[in-house]
Design a protein around this motif. Structure first.
Motif, PDB file in Angstrom:
ATOM      1  N   LEU A   8       0.582  -1.418  -0.142  1.00 10.77           N
ATOM      2  CA  LEU A   8      -0.199   0.052  -0.108  1.00 10.77           C
ATOM      3  C   LEU A   8       0.780   1.237  -0.113  1.00 10.77           C
ATOM      4  CD1 LEU A   8      -2.556  -1.082   2.456  1.00 10.77           C
ATOM      5  CD2 LEU A   8      -2.854  -1.307   0.099  1.00 10.77           C
ATOM      6  N   GLY A   9       2.141   0.972  -0.229  1.00 10.91           N
ATOM      7  CA  GLY A   9       3.038   2.032  -0.265  1.00 10.91           C
ATOM      8  C   GLY A   9       2.580   3.228  -1.565  1.00 10.91           C
ATOM      9  N   SER A  10       3.076   4.436  -1.544  1.00 15.84           N
ATOM     10  CA  SER A  10       2.629   5.310  -2.590  1.00 15.84           C
ATOM     11  C   SER A  10       2.750   4.940  -3.954  1.00 15.84           C
ATOM     12  CB  SER A  10       3.530   6.657  -2.379  1.00 15.84           C
ATOM     13  OG  SER A  10       4.945   6.540  -2.382  1.00 15.84           O
ATOM     14  N   ALA A  11       4.008   4.249  -4.460  1.00 15.35           N
ATOM     15  CA  ALA A  11       4.145   3.896  -5.662  1.00 15.35           C
ATOM     16  C   ALA A  11       3.174   2.769  -5.956  1.00 15.35           C
ATOM     17  CB  ALA A  11       5.509   3.332  -5.850  1.00 15.35           C
ATOM     18  N   CYS A  12       2.639   1.739  -5.070  1.00 15.66           N
ATOM     19  CA  CYS A  12       2.066   0.718  -5.487  1.00 15.66           C
ATOM     20  C   CYS A  12       0.399   1.311  -5.264  1.00 15.66           C
ATOM     21  CB  CYS A  12       2.213  -0.473  -4.555  1.00 15.66           C
ATOM     22  SG  CYS A  12       3.577  -1.467  -4.833  1.00 15.66           S
ATOM     23  N   PHE A  13       0.279   2.104  -4.356  1.00 13.07           N
ATOM     24  CA  PHE A  13      -1.104   2.986  -4.487  1.00 13.07           C
ATOM     25  C   PHE A  13      -1.431   3.401  -5.828  1.00 13.07           C
ATOM     26  CE2 PHE A  13      -4.202   6.156  -3.504  1.00 13.07           C
ATOM     27  CZ  PHE A  13      -5.080   5.475  -2.643  1.00 13.07           C
ATOM     28  N   VAL A  14      -0.476   4.167  -6.376  1.00 17.19           N
ATOM     29  CA  VAL A  14      -0.721   4.793  -7.763  1.00 17.19           C
ATOM     30  C   VAL A  14      -0.939   3.882  -8.830  1.00 17.19           C
ATOM     31  CG1 VAL A  14       0.468   6.283  -9.726  1.00 17.19           C
ATOM     32  CG2 VAL A  14       0.553   6.912  -7.093  1.00 17.19           C
ATOM     33  N   LYS A  15      -0.349   2.795  -8.670  1.00 16.10           N
ATOM     34  CA  LYS A  15      -0.715   1.497  -9.677  1.00 16.10           C
ATOM     35  C   LYS A  15      -1.864   0.976  -9.506  1.00 16.10           C
ATOM     36  CE  LYS A  15       4.207   0.670  -9.615  1.00 16.10           C
ATOM     37  NZ  LYS A  15       5.579  -0.323  -9.548  1.00 16.10           N
ATOM     38  N   GLY A  16      -2.694   1.003  -8.279  1.00 18.31           N
ATOM     39  CA  GLY A  16      -4.024   0.514  -8.029  1.00 18.31           C
ATOM     40  C   GLY A  16      -4.052  -0.613  -7.058  1.00 18.31           C
ATOM     41  N   SER A  17      -3.217  -0.452  -6.059  1.00 14.97           N
ATOM     42  CA  SER A  17      -3.077  -1.425  -4.941  1.00 14.97           C
ATOM     43  C   SER A  17      -4.640  -1.617  -4.162  1.00 14.97           C
ATOM     44  CB  SER A  17      -1.971  -1.266  -3.838  1.00 14.97           C
ATOM     45  OG  SER A  17      -2.193   0.007  -3.291  1.00 14.97           O
ATOM     46  N   HIS A  18      -5.023  -0.321  -4.044  1.00 16.12           N
ATOM     47  CA  HIS A  18      -6.490  -0.582  -3.327  1.00 16.12           C
ATOM     48  C   HIS A  18      -7.472  -1.119  -4.226  1.00 16.12           C
ATOM     49  CE1 HIS A  18      -9.865   0.933  -0.839  1.00 16.12           C
ATOM     50  NE2 HIS A  18     -10.416   1.348  -2.063  1.00 16.12           N
ATOM     51  N   GLN A  19      -7.309  -1.166  -5.680  1.00 18.44           N
ATOM     52  CA  GLN A  19      -8.468  -1.880  -6.376  1.00 18.44           C
ATOM     53  C   GLN A  19      -7.765  -3.430  -6.450  1.00 18.44           C
ATOM     54  OE1 GLN A  19      -6.838   1.188  -7.206  1.00 18.44           O
ATOM     55  NE2 GLN A  19      -8.321   2.010  -8.864  1.00 18.44           N
ATOM     56  N   ILE A  20      -6.899  -3.726  -6.306  1.00 21.40           N
ATOM     57  CA  ILE A  20      -6.438  -4.895  -6.097  1.00 21.40           C
ATOM     58  C   ILE A  20      -6.837  -5.719  -4.848  1.00 21.40           C
ATOM     59  CG2 ILE A  20      -4.339  -6.713  -5.954  1.00 21.40           C
ATOM     60  CD1 ILE A  20      -3.090  -4.915  -8.082  1.00 21.40           C
ATOM     61  N   VAL A  21      -6.927  -4.801  -3.661  1.00 27.35           N
ATOM     62  CA  VAL A  21      -7.440  -5.364  -2.450  1.00 27.35           C
ATOM     63  C   VAL A  21      -8.864  -5.809  -2.575  1.00 27.35           C
ATOM     64  CG1 VAL A  21      -7.812  -4.860  -0.002  1.00 27.35           C
ATOM     65  CG2 VAL A  21      -5.592  -4.352  -1.054  1.00 27.35           C
ATOM     66  N   THR A  22      -9.474  -4.906  -3.232  1.00 29.24           N
ATOM     67  CA  THR A  22     -11.133  -5.233  -3.510  1.00 29.24           C
ATOM     68  C   THR A  22     -11.381  -6.376  -4.397  1.00 29.24           C
ATOM     69  OG1 THR A  22     -11.262  -2.548  -3.390  1.00 29.24           O
ATOM     70  CG2 THR A  22     -13.156  -4.133  -4.476  1.00 29.24           C
ATOM     71  N   ILE A  23     -10.452  -6.349  -5.257  1.00 32.23           N
ATOM     72  CA  ILE A  23     -10.571  -7.565  -6.222  1.00 32.23           C
ATOM     73  C   ILE A  23     -10.182  -8.981  -5.255  1.00 32.23           C
ATOM     74  CG2 ILE A  23      -9.442  -8.882  -7.908  1.00 32.23           C
ATOM     75  CD1 ILE A  23      -9.121  -6.269  -9.371  1.00 32.23           C
ATOM     76  N   LEU A  24      -9.180  -8.796  -4.374  1.00 30.39           N
ATOM     77  CA  LEU A  24      -8.941  -9.926  -3.627  1.00 30.39           C
ATOM     78  C   LEU A  24     -10.150 -10.419  -2.711  1.00 30.39           C
ATOM     79  CD1 LEU A  24      -5.185  -9.338  -2.849  1.00 30.39           C
ATOM     80  CD2 LEU A  24      -6.032 -11.665  -3.561  1.00 30.39           C
ATOM     81  N   LYS A  25     -10.835  -9.176  -2.141  1.00 28.41           N
ATOM     82  CA  LYS A  25     -11.834  -9.619  -1.234  1.00 28.41           C
ATOM     83  C   LYS A  25     -12.970 -10.137  -1.907  1.00 28.41           C
ATOM     84  CE  LYS A  25     -10.633  -5.971   1.976  1.00 28.41           C
ATOM     85  NZ  LYS A  25     -11.209  -4.704   2.973  1.00 28.41           N
ATOM     86  N   GLU A  26     -13.019  -9.674  -3.258  1.00 24.44           N
ATOM     87  CA  GLU A  26     -14.250 -10.262  -4.000  1.00 24.44           C
ATOM     88  C   GLU A  26     -14.052 -11.776  -4.511  1.00 24.44           C
ATOM     89  OE1 GLU A  26     -14.356  -7.957  -7.415  1.00 24.44           O
ATOM     90  OE2 GLU A  26     -15.540  -6.323  -6.334  1.00 24.44           O
ATOM     91  N   LEU A  27     -12.948 -12.258  -4.381  1.00 25.92           N
ATOM     92  CA  LEU A  27     -12.359 -13.539  -4.890  1.00 25.92           C
ATOM     93  C   LEU A  27     -12.668 -14.288  -3.753  1.00 25.92           C
ATOM     94  CD1 LEU A  27      -9.120 -12.827  -7.223  1.00 25.92           C
ATOM     95  CD2 LEU A  27     -11.379 -13.924  -7.678  1.00 25.92           C
ATOM     96  N   ILE A  28     -12.421 -14.009  -2.520  1.00 26.23           N
ATOM     97  CA  ILE A  28     -12.338 -14.706  -1.414  1.00 26.23           C
ATOM     98  C   ILE A  28     -13.926 -15.112  -1.185  1.00 26.23           C
ATOM     99  CG2 ILE A  28     -12.075 -14.524   1.187  1.00 26.23           C
ATOM    100  CD1 ILE A  28      -9.420 -13.017   0.493  1.00 26.23           C
ATOM    101  N   ASP A  29     -14.728 -14.155  -1.078  1.00 24.70           N
ATOM    102  CA  ASP A  29     -16.280 -13.945  -0.982  1.00 24.70           C
ATOM    103  C   ASP A  29     -16.826 -15.080  -2.013  1.00 24.70           C
ATOM    104  OD1 ASP A  29     -15.951 -12.450   1.287  1.00 24.70           O
ATOM    105  OD2 ASP A  29     -16.768 -10.710  -0.004  1.00 24.70           O
ATOM    106  N   ILE A  30     -16.428 -14.971  -3.307  1.00 26.30           N
ATOM    107  CA  ILE A  30     -17.083 -15.566  -4.348  1.00 26.30           C
ATOM    108  C   ILE A  30     -16.720 -17.023  -4.091  1.00 26.30           C
ATOM    109  CG2 ILE A  30     -16.943 -16.097  -6.931  1.00 26.30           C
ATOM    110  CD1 ILE A  30     -16.667 -12.970  -7.219  1.00 26.30           C
ATOM    111  N   ASN A  31     -15.663 -17.366  -3.866  1.00 21.86           N
ATOM    112  CA  ASN A  31     -14.970 -18.818  -3.681  1.00 21.86           C
ATOM    113  C   ASN A  31     -15.152 -19.126  -2.252  1.00 21.86           C
ATOM    114  OD1 ASN A  31     -13.788 -19.305  -6.349  1.00 21.86           O
ATOM    115  ND2 ASN A  31     -12.676 -17.434  -5.977  1.00 21.86           N
ATOM    116  N   ASN A  32     -15.716 -18.819  -1.473  1.00 25.55           N
ATOM    117  CA  ASN A  32     -15.928 -19.027   0.054  1.00 25.55           C
ATOM    118  C   ASN A  32     -14.708 -19.308   0.601  1.00 25.55           C
ATOM    119  OD1 ASN A  32     -18.896 -18.876  -0.064  1.00 25.55           O
ATOM    120  ND2 ASN A  32     -18.641 -20.570  -1.122  1.00 25.55           N
ATOM    121  N   TRP A  33     -13.702 -18.590   0.601  1.00 29.92           N
ATOM    122  CA  TRP A  33     -12.185 -18.957   1.077  1.00 29.92           C
ATOM    123  C   TRP A  33     -11.932 -17.983   2.180  1.00 29.92           C
ATOM    124  CZ3 TRP A  33      -9.642 -17.725  -4.253  1.00 29.92           C
ATOM    125  CH2 TRP A  33      -9.576 -18.848  -5.103  1.00 29.92           C
ATOM    126  N   ASN A  34     -13.062 -17.437   2.809  1.00 30.67           N
ATOM    127  CA  ASN A  34     -12.880 -16.677   4.132  1.00 30.67           C
ATOM    128  C   ASN A  34     -11.996 -17.330   5.198  1.00 30.67           C
ATOM    129  OD1 ASN A  34     -14.414 -14.385   3.389  1.00 30.67           O
ATOM    130  ND2 ASN A  34     -16.261 -15.723   3.143  1.00 30.67           N
TER     131      ASN A  34
END
Length: 84
Positions: A8-34
């Motif tokens: 979540l550092g500044s360079a990665c934040f600019v590249k979309g790390s927040h969106q990647i966290v959101t995608i990961l959370k969606e994948l976890i929910d969809i696949n029941n990997w909680n």
């Protein structure tokens, strides 16, 4: 438990790390990997000059993860690990 870290550092934040966290959370929910996958933020993983966001799965770097390929790359890798 599979541990996923996203920079979540500044360079990665600019590249979309927040969106990647959101995608990961969606994948976890969809696949029941909680109960199998955890996601947490991290600061500078030393991937600032890479094309994608810094991501580690169980301590292993996953390279070239961007907002356009994150769903495919991370879903594939996590399924491999969950199915082991």
């Amino acid at each position: 438990m599979i541990d996923v870290e996203v920079c979540l550092g500044s360079a990665c934040f600019v590249k979309g790390s927040h969106q990647i966290v959101t995608i990961l959370k969606e994948l976890i929910d969809i696949n029941n990997w909680n109960d199998k996958v955890s996601v947490r933020g991290a600061f500078c993983m030393g991937a600032c000059s890479q094309k994608g966001v810094g991501v580690k799965i169980d301590g292993e770097s996953v390279t070239n993860v961007g907002i356009y390929n994150a769903r495919e790359v991370l879903n594939k890798r996590l399924k491999e690990l969950v199915d082991e």
